[in-house]
Scaffold this motif. Structure first.
Motif, PDB file in Angstrom:
ATOM      1  N   ASP A 153     -36.678  68.142 -41.911  1.00  0.00           N
ATOM      2  CA  ASP A 153     -37.428  69.052 -41.049  1.00  0.00           C
ATOM      3  C   ASP A 153     -37.082  68.760 -39.589  1.00  0.00           C
ATOM      4  O   ASP A 153     -37.161  67.611 -39.144  1.00  0.00           O
ATOM      5  CB  ASP A 153     -38.929  68.867 -41.271  1.00  0.00           C
ATOM      6  CG  ASP A 153     -39.755  69.714 -40.338  1.00  0.00           C
ATOM      7  OD1 ASP A 153     -40.020  69.249 -39.195  1.00  0.00           O
ATOM      8  OD2 ASP A 153     -40.129  70.819 -40.726  1.00  0.00           O
ATOM      9  N   PRO A 154     -36.647  69.780 -38.818  1.00  0.00           N
ATOM     10  CA  PRO A 154     -36.158  69.553 -37.449  1.00  0.00           C
ATOM     11  C   PRO A 154     -37.162  68.875 -36.522  1.00  0.00           C
ATOM     12  O   PRO A 154     -36.771  68.054 -35.684  1.00  0.00           O
ATOM     13  CB  PRO A 154     -35.824  70.959 -36.956  1.00  0.00           C
ATOM     14  CG  PRO A 154     -35.570  71.745 -38.188  1.00  0.00           C
ATOM     15  CD  PRO A 154     -36.509  71.190 -39.215  1.00  0.00           C
ATOM     16  N   VAL A 155     -38.432  69.229 -36.647  1.00  0.00           N
ATOM     17  CA  VAL A 155     -39.437  68.605 -35.788  1.00  0.00           C
ATOM     18  C   VAL A 155     -39.600  67.134 -36.164  1.00  0.00           C
ATOM     19  O   VAL A 155     -39.654  66.261 -35.293  1.00  0.00           O
ATOM     20  CB  VAL A 155     -40.787  69.346 -35.883  1.00  0.00           C
ATOM     21  CG1 VAL A 155     -41.856  68.619 -35.071  1.00  0.00           C
ATOM     22  CG2 VAL A 155     -40.646  70.796 -35.397  1.00  0.00           C
ATOM     23  N   GLU A 156     -39.664  66.848 -37.457  1.00  0.00           N
ATOM     24  CA  GLU A 156     -39.779  65.458 -37.913  1.00  0.00           C
ATOM     25  C   GLU A 156     -38.569  64.647 -37.470  1.00  0.00           C
ATOM     26  O   GLU A 156     -38.702  63.494 -37.027  1.00  0.00           O
ATOM     27  CB  GLU A 156     -39.912  65.416 -39.439  1.00  0.00           C
ATOM     28  CG  GLU A 156     -41.216  65.974 -39.978  1.00  0.00           C
ATOM     29  CD  GLU A 156     -41.280  65.897 -41.491  1.00  0.00           C
ATOM     30  OE1 GLU A 156     -40.324  65.348 -42.093  1.00  0.00           O
ATOM     31  OE2 GLU A 156     -42.261  66.378 -42.068  1.00  0.00           O
ATOM     32  N   GLN A 157     -37.370  65.223 -37.600  1.00  0.00           N
ATOM     33  CA  GLN A 157     -36.152  64.515 -37.199  1.00  0.00           C
ATOM     34  C   GLN A 157     -36.166  64.195 -35.713  1.00  0.00           C
ATOM     35  O   GLN A 157     -35.814  63.075 -35.298  1.00  0.00           O
ATOM     36  CB  GLN A 157     -34.909  65.362 -37.543  1.00  0.00           C
ATOM     37  CG  GLN A 157     -33.580  64.660 -37.368  1.00  0.00           C
ATOM     38  CD  GLN A 157     -33.092  64.619 -35.930  1.00  0.00           C
ATOM     39  OE1 GLN A 157     -33.440  65.478 -35.111  1.00  0.00           O
ATOM     40  NE2 GLN A 157     -32.286  63.623 -35.601  1.00  0.00           N
ATOM     41  N   THR A 158     -36.590  65.143 -34.901  1.00  0.00           N
ATOM     42  CA  THR A 158     -36.614  64.956 -33.454  1.00  0.00           C
ATOM     43  C   THR A 158     -37.615  63.881 -33.052  1.00  0.00           C
ATOM     44  O   THR A 158     -37.326  63.025 -32.210  1.00  0.00           O
ATOM     45  CB  THR A 158     -36.952  66.281 -32.752  1.00  0.00           C
ATOM     46  OG1 THR A 158     -35.940  67.254 -33.071  1.00  0.00           O
ATOM     47  CG2 THR A 158     -37.019  66.108 -31.238  1.00  0.00           C
ATOM     48  N   ILE A 159     -38.802  63.921 -33.647  1.00  0.00           N
ATOM     49  CA  ILE A 159     -39.819  62.913 -33.346  1.00  0.00           C
ATOM     50  C   ILE A 159     -39.304  61.518 -33.722  1.00  0.00           C
ATOM     51  O   ILE A 159     -39.459  60.551 -32.968  1.00  0.00           O
ATOM     52  CB  ILE A 159     -41.131  63.228 -34.095  1.00  0.00           C
ATOM     53  CG1 ILE A 159     -41.758  64.521 -33.565  1.00  0.00           C
ATOM     54  CG2 ILE A 159     -42.118  62.071 -33.973  1.00  0.00           C
ATOM     55  CD1 ILE A 159     -42.930  65.024 -34.387  1.00  0.00           C
ATOM     56  N   SER A 160     -38.688  61.424 -34.898  1.00  0.00           N
ATOM     57  CA  SER A 160     -38.181  60.137 -35.366  1.00  0.00           C
ATOM     58  C   SER A 160     -37.045  59.627 -34.478  1.00  0.00           C
ATOM     59  O   SER A 160     -37.008  58.445 -34.117  1.00  0.00           O
ATOM     60  CB  SER A 160     -37.688  60.270 -36.814  1.00  0.00           C
ATOM     61  OG  SER A 160     -37.234  59.026 -37.303  1.00  0.00           O
ATOM     62  N   ALA A 161     -36.120  60.508 -34.119  1.00  0.00           N
ATOM     63  CA  ALA A 161     -34.996  60.108 -33.266  1.00  0.00           C
ATOM     64  C   ALA A 161     -35.481  59.690 -31.887  1.00  0.00           C
ATOM     65  O   ALA A 161     -34.989  58.703 -31.313  1.00  0.00           O
ATOM     66  CB  ALA A 161     -33.998  61.257 -33.154  1.00  0.00           C
ATOM     67  N   TYR A 162     -36.439  60.410 -31.351  1.00  0.00           N
ATOM     68  CA  TYR A 162     -36.999  60.067 -30.039  1.00  0.00           C
ATOM     69  C   TYR A 162     -37.642  58.679 -30.079  1.00  0.00           C
ATOM     70  O   TYR A 162     -37.391  57.832 -29.213  1.00  0.00           O
ATOM     71  CB  TYR A 162     -38.023  61.114 -29.621  1.00  0.00           C
ATOM     72  CG  TYR A 162     -38.857  60.713 -28.422  1.00  0.00           C
ATOM     73  CD1 TYR A 162     -38.295  60.653 -27.151  1.00  0.00           C
ATOM     74  CD2 TYR A 162     -40.212  60.391 -28.575  1.00  0.00           C
ATOM     75  CE1 TYR A 162     -39.058  60.272 -26.051  1.00  0.00           C
ATOM     76  CE2 TYR A 162     -40.976  60.016 -27.490  1.00  0.00           C
ATOM     77  CZ  TYR A 162     -40.397  59.964 -26.221  1.00  0.00           C
ATOM     78  OH  TYR A 162     -41.164  59.569 -25.137  1.00  0.00           O
ATOM     79  N   GLY A 163     -38.457  58.449 -31.107  1.00  0.00           N
ATOM     80  CA  GLY A 163     -39.131  57.155 -31.211  1.00  0.00           C
ATOM     81  C   GLY A 163     -38.153  56.011 -31.398  1.00  0.00           C
ATOM     82  O   GLY A 163     -38.308  54.939 -30.806  1.00  0.00           O
ATOM     83  N   TYR A 164     -37.141  56.235 -32.199  1.00  0.00           N
ATOM     84  CA  TYR A 164     -36.198  55.175 -32.542  1.00  0.00           C
ATOM     85  C   TYR A 164     -35.194  54.907 -31.415  1.00  0.00           C
ATOM     86  O   TYR A 164     -35.053  53.781 -30.940  1.00  0.00           O
ATOM     87  CB  TYR A 164     -35.450  55.568 -33.816  1.00  0.00           C
ATOM     88  CG  TYR A 164     -34.450  54.540 -34.309  1.00  0.00           C
ATOM     89  CD1 TYR A 164     -34.865  53.428 -35.037  1.00  0.00           C
ATOM     90  CD2 TYR A 164     -33.083  54.707 -34.077  1.00  0.00           C
ATOM     91  CE1 TYR A 164     -33.954  52.496 -35.504  1.00  0.00           C
ATOM     92  CE2 TYR A 164     -32.167  53.775 -34.544  1.00  0.00           C
ATOM     93  CZ  TYR A 164     -32.599  52.680 -35.255  1.00  0.00           C
ATOM     94  OH  TYR A 164     -31.687  51.762 -35.711  1.00  0.00           O
TER      95      TYR A 164
END
Length: 317
Positions: A153-164
């Motif tokens: 899911d694009p939103v989930e991926q973006t949140i995860s990439a931002y955090g990491y």
């Protein structure tokens, strides 16, 4: 058997100390991650020649994305390559995300102007990593080639990439460079600079990497606009017969259908891959909770990938 001390010394040299220890939220450090375990196995495996000498049969070109489960899948494929002793000549592979050239998984970065692409001589049934859509076409029909990618899911991926990558500064790709705005960049600015990566990867003209080029730099894609035509082209390519499309949420478990690992095992004739079902998990705790306002802005900024993802999921049903 290789002496344990020699294994650890070689491991430190080959993959760098940063790959052996990962930081959790709050500053706690974790011990060896699965990547290091596979490298130890590789070092203990020996320096024999490739088991398979056939390099004319089918091959799979994998286009990976960050924070979708690619590390897990890469570890599984690394173990498979080690078990076959499919060693990659250093001259035929590039580094992955700035690392030293891989020993058992070939990586083709960019496009060669003449001659066969890197990794084109890998054994039949190999899975190679590539940064660009078009690698199979570069083979010019010399051998059968199938693409593979995995989407989240694009939103989930973006949140995860931002955090990491940004907020927790993992791997140093965005924080340890001059002029970097991480870890103080907002998630909205991150999405503006680094979002819609699926559309950018698959929505550019064949041989033109400009839409996606720049992900691993501070400014990202802030000056590279997208439009609906890129979504249409990406959709066409991701639905093509020569594309194996995997989903993060069904990589190792699925209701009433084949899992991603089962599809992959079938495609590369490697039933042993299925033993990893139920073992897939995210080992990094870096979750960020956007506010309602941030979530609304994220959905607007990521509208191209969301549209693409939703259409692909709808057609999957």
């Amino acid at each position: 058997m290789v002496p344990l001390a020699a294994v650890f010394i070689a491991l430190l040299i080959r993959c760098g100390f940063s790959t052996l220890v990962t930081k959790r939220a709050g500053g706690a450090e974790a011990s060896f991650d699965s990547r290091a375990a596979w490298y130890v196995k590789a070092l203990q495996h020996g320096d024999g020649e490739n088991v398979s000498t056939d390099n004319t049969g089918p091959i799979v070109a994998w286009l990976p994305f960050s924070k979708v489960g690619s590390t897990t899948l890469r570890d599984i494929l690394m173990e498979r390559a080690v078990s076959h002793n499919w060693k990659v000549p250093e001259s035929d592979t590039d580094g992955f995300r700035g690392s030293t050239p891989a020993t058992y998984l070939c990586h083709a970065k960019g496009i060669k102007s003449d001659g066969p692409p890197k990794c084109s001589q890998e054994p039949t049934g190999s899975v190679i990593l590539t940064d660009h859509y078009g690698w199979c076409e570069e083979l010019k029909g010399a051998r059968e080639c199938q693409y593979m990618t995995m989407l989240r899911d694009p939103v989930e991926q973006t949140i995860s990439a931002y955090g990491y990558f940004c907020r927790d500064c993992q791997e140093g790709l965005f924080c340890n460079v001059k002029g970097s705005d991480c870890p103080n960049m907002t998630i909205i600015e991150w999405a503006r600079r680094h979002g819609n990566l699926y559309t950018r990867k698959f929505g550019g003209e064949l041989g033109d990497l400009s839409l996606f080029d720049g992900y691993y730099v501070n400014d990202g894609w802030s000056k590279k606009d997208l439009d609906e035509s890129a979504v249409d082209l990406a959709l066409q390519r991701l639905q093509a017969e020569n594309m194996m499309l995997l989903w993060t949420d069904s990589l190792d478990k699925a209701d009433g259908e084949k899992t991603g690992l089962e599809k992959l095992a079938e495609a590369i004739d490697e039933p042993e891959i299925e033993k990893h079902m139920g073992m897939v998990k995210n080992t990094h705790s870096n979750h960020y909770e956007p506010t309602k306002r941030e979530m609304a802005l994220l959905k607007h900024l990521l509208r191209y990938d969301i549209q693409l993802y939703d259409k692909l999921r709808e057609n999957k049903k």
